[in-house]
Design an enzyme around this catalytic site. Sequence first.
Site, PDB file in Angstrom:
ATOM      1  N   ARG A  62      18.456 -22.069 -10.862  1.00 48.62           N
ATOM      2  CA  ARG A  62      17.868 -23.029  -9.739  1.00 48.62           C
ATOM      3  C   ARG A  62      16.277 -22.813  -9.762  1.00 48.62           C
ATOM      4  O   ARG A  62      15.699 -23.903  -9.304  1.00 48.62           O
ATOM      5  CB  ARG A  62      18.314 -22.352  -8.363  1.00 48.62           C
ATOM      6  CG  ARG A  62      19.482 -22.828  -7.982  1.00 48.62           C
ATOM      7  CD  ARG A  62      19.980 -22.111  -6.754  1.00 48.62           C
ATOM      8  NE  ARG A  62      20.011 -21.054  -6.635  1.00 48.62           N
ATOM      9  CZ  ARG A  62      21.135 -20.334  -6.881  1.00 48.62           C
ATOM     10  NH1 ARG A  62      22.203 -20.897  -6.957  1.00 48.62           N
ATOM     11  NH2 ARG A  62      21.162 -18.902  -6.825  1.00 48.62           N
ATOM     12  N   GLU A  99      23.479  -5.123  -9.079  1.00 46.14           N
ATOM     13  CA  GLU A  99      24.235  -4.217  -7.980  1.00 46.14           C
ATOM     14  C   GLU A  99      25.383  -3.532  -8.898  1.00 46.14           C
ATOM     15  O   GLU A  99      25.661  -2.584  -8.819  1.00 46.14           O
ATOM     16  CB  GLU A  99      24.601  -5.139  -6.933  1.00 46.14           C
ATOM     17  CG  GLU A  99      25.100  -4.420  -5.630  1.00 46.14           C
ATOM     18  CD  GLU A  99      25.674  -5.233  -4.471  1.00 46.14           C
ATOM     19  OE1 GLU A  99      25.264  -6.556  -4.670  1.00 46.14           O
ATOM     20  OE2 GLU A  99      26.324  -4.511  -3.567  1.00 46.14           O
TER      21      GLU A  99
HETATM   22  P1  AMP Z   1      17.246 -10.546  -6.900  1.00 47.30           P
HETATM   23  O1  AMP Z   1      16.904 -10.289  -8.487  1.00 47.30           O
HETATM   24  O2  AMP Z   1      18.135  -9.923  -6.173  1.00 47.30           O
HETATM   25  O3  AMP Z   1      15.587 -10.956  -6.256  1.00 47.30           O
HETATM   26  O4  AMP Z   1      17.932 -12.284  -6.834  1.00 47.30           O
HETATM   27  C1  AMP Z   1      17.834 -12.915  -7.815  1.00 47.30           C
HETATM   28  C2  AMP Z   1      18.404 -14.567  -7.539  1.00 47.30           C
HETATM   29  O5  AMP Z   1      19.649 -14.479  -7.071  1.00 47.30           O
HETATM   30  C3  AMP Z   1      17.691 -15.320  -6.768  1.00 47.30           C
HETATM   31  O6  AMP Z   1      16.602 -16.232  -7.657  1.00 47.30           O
HETATM   32  C4  AMP Z   1      18.658 -16.245  -6.226  1.00 47.30           C
HETATM   33  O7  AMP Z   1      18.886 -17.434  -7.329  1.00 47.30           O
HETATM   34  C5  AMP Z   1      19.992 -15.463  -6.244  1.00 47.30           C
HETATM   35  N1  AMP Z   1      20.114 -14.796  -4.915  1.00 47.30           N
HETATM   36  C6  AMP Z   1      20.155 -13.620  -4.452  1.00 47.30           C
HETATM   37  N2  AMP Z   1      20.567 -13.587  -3.295  1.00 47.30           N
HETATM   38  C7  AMP Z   1      20.746 -14.814  -2.752  1.00 47.30           C
HETATM   39  C8  AMP Z   1      21.242 -15.329  -1.368  1.00 47.30           C
HETATM   40  N3  AMP Z   1      21.408 -14.572  -0.350  1.00 47.30           N
HETATM   41  N4  AMP Z   1      21.397 -16.683  -1.293  1.00 47.30           N
HETATM   42  C9  AMP Z   1      21.067 -17.591  -2.341  1.00 47.30           C
HETATM   43  N5  AMP Z   1      20.631 -17.051  -3.659  1.00 47.30           N
HETATM   44  C10 AMP Z   1      20.423 -15.767  -3.874  1.00 47.30           C
END
Ligand code: AMP
Length: 174
Positions: A62, A99
């Site tokens: 995305r 996670e």
């Molecule tokens: P993070 O590494 O945890 O910051 O998350 C990385 C990617 O996971 C983000 O760029 C989103 O594309 C996806 N992502 C994580 N949580 C969500 C959520 N609640 N809704 C949509 N996309 C999410």
Amino acid sequence: MKTLALLAQSIRDVPDFPKKGIMFKDITTLLKDPKRFKQTVDTMYKQYKGKKIDAVVCVEARGFIFGAVLAYKLNAGLVLVRKKGKLPYKTYEVTYDLEYGQDTLAIHQDAIKAQGSVLIVDDVLATGGTINAVCQLLKKSKAKIAGIGFLIELEFLKGRKKLKGYSITSLIKY
Ligand code: AMP
């Protein structure tokens, strides 16, 4: 209604996706609306217009959507960060914890010229793990990170803590 409230309204919440307990922010409902998509890009663009940015760096999948249009508007190059094994030339790689398990991201070693100024763009800042890994890739590339821009920030996950010292913007916060 203010633009940001209208943008927030056009993002769909999907509970328990991709697994139980996660409220997924579905931006496909925003992307398919020509007015809202344009407002999103224009608002992100305004934040970085006039800054010296040689390249916009984005992560699959995305991140590519916003990265490509912003690079075009900023007259900057577009640099893709992809999952390990997808880029064909020599890469730098960074492995980071999810996670459950780990993931590895890669960037072409010659994607950014040393000391080039870059803007990182992604759709959602959640825990910050992904973009922190991108920052590490950019360190290996000797790039200067001019800023990090998100459409959505899930503040309760405290992703900014992992990205201390960088200039971060997000349009919609939850
Ligand atoms: P993070 O590494 O945890 O910051 O998350 C990385 C990617 O996971 C983000 O760029 C989103 O594309 C996806 N992502 C994580 N949580 C969500 C959520 N609640 N809704 C949509 N996309 C999410």
